[in-house]
Design a protein around this motif. Structure first.
Motif, PDB file in Angstrom:
ATOM      1  N   ALA A  51       0.807  -1.215   0.000  1.00 27.82           N
ATOM      2  CA  ALA A  51       0.000   0.000   0.000  1.00 27.82           C
ATOM      3  C   ALA A  51       0.847   1.275   0.000  1.00 27.82           C
ATOM      4  CB  ALA A  51      -0.940  -0.003   1.209  1.00 27.82           C
ATOM      5  N   LEU A  52       2.142   1.143   0.269  1.00 35.19           N
ATOM      6  CA  LEU A  52       3.019   2.312   0.303  1.00 35.19           C
ATOM      7  C   LEU A  52       3.308   2.828  -1.102  1.00 35.19           C
ATOM      8  CD1 LEU A  52       5.710   1.168   2.899  1.00 35.19           C
ATOM      9  CD2 LEU A  52       3.843   2.804   3.276  1.00 35.19           C
ATOM     10  N   GLU A  53       3.501   4.121  -1.199  1.00 33.67           N
ATOM     11  CA  GLU A  53       3.930   4.725  -2.465  1.00 33.67           C
ATOM     12  C   GLU A  53       5.409   4.366  -2.686  1.00 33.67           C
ATOM     13  OE1 GLU A  53       2.125   6.540  -4.633  1.00 33.67           O
ATOM     14  OE2 GLU A  53       0.325   6.254  -3.416  1.00 33.67           O
ATOM     15  N   ASP A  54       5.790   4.243  -3.941  1.00 31.88           N
ATOM     16  CA  ASP A  54       7.179   3.926  -4.283  1.00 31.88           C
ATOM     17  C   ASP A  54       8.157   4.923  -3.657  1.00 31.88           C
ATOM     18  OD1 ASP A  54       6.208   1.819  -5.771  1.00 31.88           O
ATOM     19  OD2 ASP A  54       6.566   2.770  -7.718  1.00 31.88           O
ATOM     20  N   GLU A  55       7.768   6.187  -3.670  1.00 27.88           N
ATOM     21  CA  GLU A  55       8.638   7.226  -3.129  1.00 27.88           C
ATOM     22  C   GLU A  55       8.875   7.048  -1.630  1.00 27.88           C
ATOM     23  OE1 GLU A  55       5.870   7.869  -4.979  1.00 27.88           O
ATOM     24  OE2 GLU A  55       6.847   8.392  -6.866  1.00 27.88           O
TER      25      GLU A  55
END
Length: 65
Positions: A51-55
């Motif tokens: 669920a985390l953004e790549d950044e």
């Protein structure tokens, strides 16, 4: 198996052991520990990590670059 045994890099479960092992490739142990701690502060399970953004992931594991 011993109930109190911990896996590689003193991680408490197989998921964290695998992620720490991947982070450790071509990185010093102290950098791996920093990156793993930062990443697991954001997400402790595979679903939470997905669920985390790549950044956010890149920023957390920057110590291994």
């Amino acid at each position: 198996r011993t109930p109190t045994a911990k896996g590689p890099k003193d991680q408490p479960d197989p998921f964290r052991s695998v992620v720490s092992c991947l982070l450790s490739a071509q990185s010093r142990d102290t950098n791996t520990r920093k990156a793993a701690d930062a990443l697991f502060a954001l997400a402790q399970t595979p679903d939470a990590m997905l669920a985390l953004e790549d950044e956010a992931i890149a920023a957390a594991i920057q110590a291994t670059f």
